[in-house]
Design a protein around this motif. Structure first.
Motif: not given
Length: 396
Positions: A12-13, A50, A76, A225, A323, A326, A333
């Protein structure tokens, strides 16, 4: 080394929650960077924030762990059926036989910053912030262990930008030594004042969206992230997973606190170790996810390394423009992106970059491409010369 299968994975980012959102952004070359709106006095930079982290409400049994970093970890872990995959592994092996190895560079420091702005007349944290465990680097791992209901060996790795890449190496050792049968690996890092102003003080932050390997690159864009993977010994039959961790390499060149070795000696040593463990030559690698931060020195060193070690046909790119950097979550990621490349035959491009620096080779691509990816290499090179390379591949 004996391969480990990747039984489940998610990330998730800034481009969205879960693998589908990430894969769509990679295919469309759609960046999730935006003008900085973090904090009371935002720096003039761009970030990978995010959406929805502030709206997360942890369930009551986990409320004691509430902080921005753990909320993002919660988001996430809920994606792509990951919690359910861990529950199945827990049923299979037992809670005490599943290790947890997570990487983070900031942990819950944003919450500690907030607590210091609310000191009482005696100079103490307000009552709701007197949660000692939350204000420690191990907060993320303790939170995730309770959420997932596992009780095997638990580690927090904090080696700057390579933190959540090195988790795969630690997990392999735990499983090989018989200390665990499976491991949840990953990491989470969120934006906070210490991160934004700290990197700005090093003159590394760009005032525009980052442009990795561009001749006119001006620095990094910071992001946040969370990503996770479930690794275990290779199974047979219906339990077999098609994606494998084939090799890893680690090195600490200790050249400088925030600048890589000028010839990339530590980075190259990590790369060589990863290929050796995988039993592969550089020519076998189809896709490289480069660390590619868009800082002057990192890109200079890594670009030269890839140019001299890999054939021109190799597709290499930096995904920091999607993104942002992170931090401690960068390794996981970008491991997820490498796994997506193998699973879907999608090799991302390098967004925001217009003109490649003349010193870089033809391996670095600006546009995405489709084709079979049998083996992928993911590089994570952190401050202090903490380097890690990972090799993933399809099951034989």
């Amino acid at each position: 080394m004996s391969p480990l299968q990747i039984s489940a994975y998610t990330a998730t980012c800034a481009v969205g929650v879960g693998k589908e959102a990430l894969a769509d952004a990679l295919a469309q070359s759609r960046s999730g960077l935006r003008a900085n709106d973090f904090g009371d006095a935002p720096l003039p930079t761009w970030i990978g924030r995010v959406e929805g982290v502030e709206d997360v409400r942890l369930p009551e049994p986990l409320a004691q762990w509430d902080c921005r970093n753990n909320r993002l970890a919660w988001m996430g872990l809920q994606a792509d059926g990951f919690v359910e995959a861990v529950a199945a592994a827990r049923e299979k092996y037992g809670a005490s036989r599943i290790a947890l190895v997570l990487g983070t560079s900031t942990a819950s420091i944003g919450e500690t910053e907030l607590a210091y702005t609310r000191l009482d007349a005696q100079g103490m944290f307000p009552p709701e912030q007197r949660r000692a465990a939350v204000h420690t680097p191990h907060s993320l791992a303790m939170f995730a262990q309770q959420l997932l209901g596992i009780s095997g060996p638990s580690e927090t790795i904090s080696t700057a930008c390579s933190s959540s890449a090195k988790v795969f190496a630690s997990a392999e050792r735990l499983i090989r030594l018989g200390l665990a049968d499976a491991a949840v690996v990953g990491g989470a890092d969120t934006l906070c004042g210490s991160v934004l102003f700290g990197f700005n003080s090093l003159e590394l932050v760009s005032s525009e969206p980052c442009r990795p390997f561009d001749a006119a690159r001006k620095g990094i864009s910071l992001g946040e992230a969370a990503g996770f993977a479930l690794v275990e010994r290779v199974q047979t039959g219906t339990d077999a997973a098609p994606l494998h961790l084939l090799g890893y390499g680690e090195a600490s060149d200790a050249h400088h606190m925030s600048t890589p070795h000028p010839e990339g000696l530590g980075a190259e040593r990590a790369l060589d170790e990863a290929l050796a463990r995988a039993g592969l030559a550089p020519e076998a690698i189809d896709y490289i996810n480069m660390h590619g931060t868009a800082s002057q020195k990192n890109d200079e060193v890594e670009g030269a390394l890839v140019a001299r070690r890999f054939p021109a046909r190799t597709h290499a790119s930096s995904t920091k423009g999607f993104m942002g950097h992170t931090l401690g979550a960068a390794g996981i990621v970008e491991a997820v992106i490498s796994l997506l490349a193998i699973e879907r035959g999608l090799m991302p491009g390098t967004v925001n970059t217009h003109t490649l620096d003349e010193g870089f080779g033809p391996q670095i691509r600006l546009e995405p491409a489709r084709g079979e990816v049998r083996y992928a290499l993911s590089n994570s090179f952190g401050f202090g010369g903490n380097n890690c390379s990972l090799v993933f591949g399809k099951a034989a």
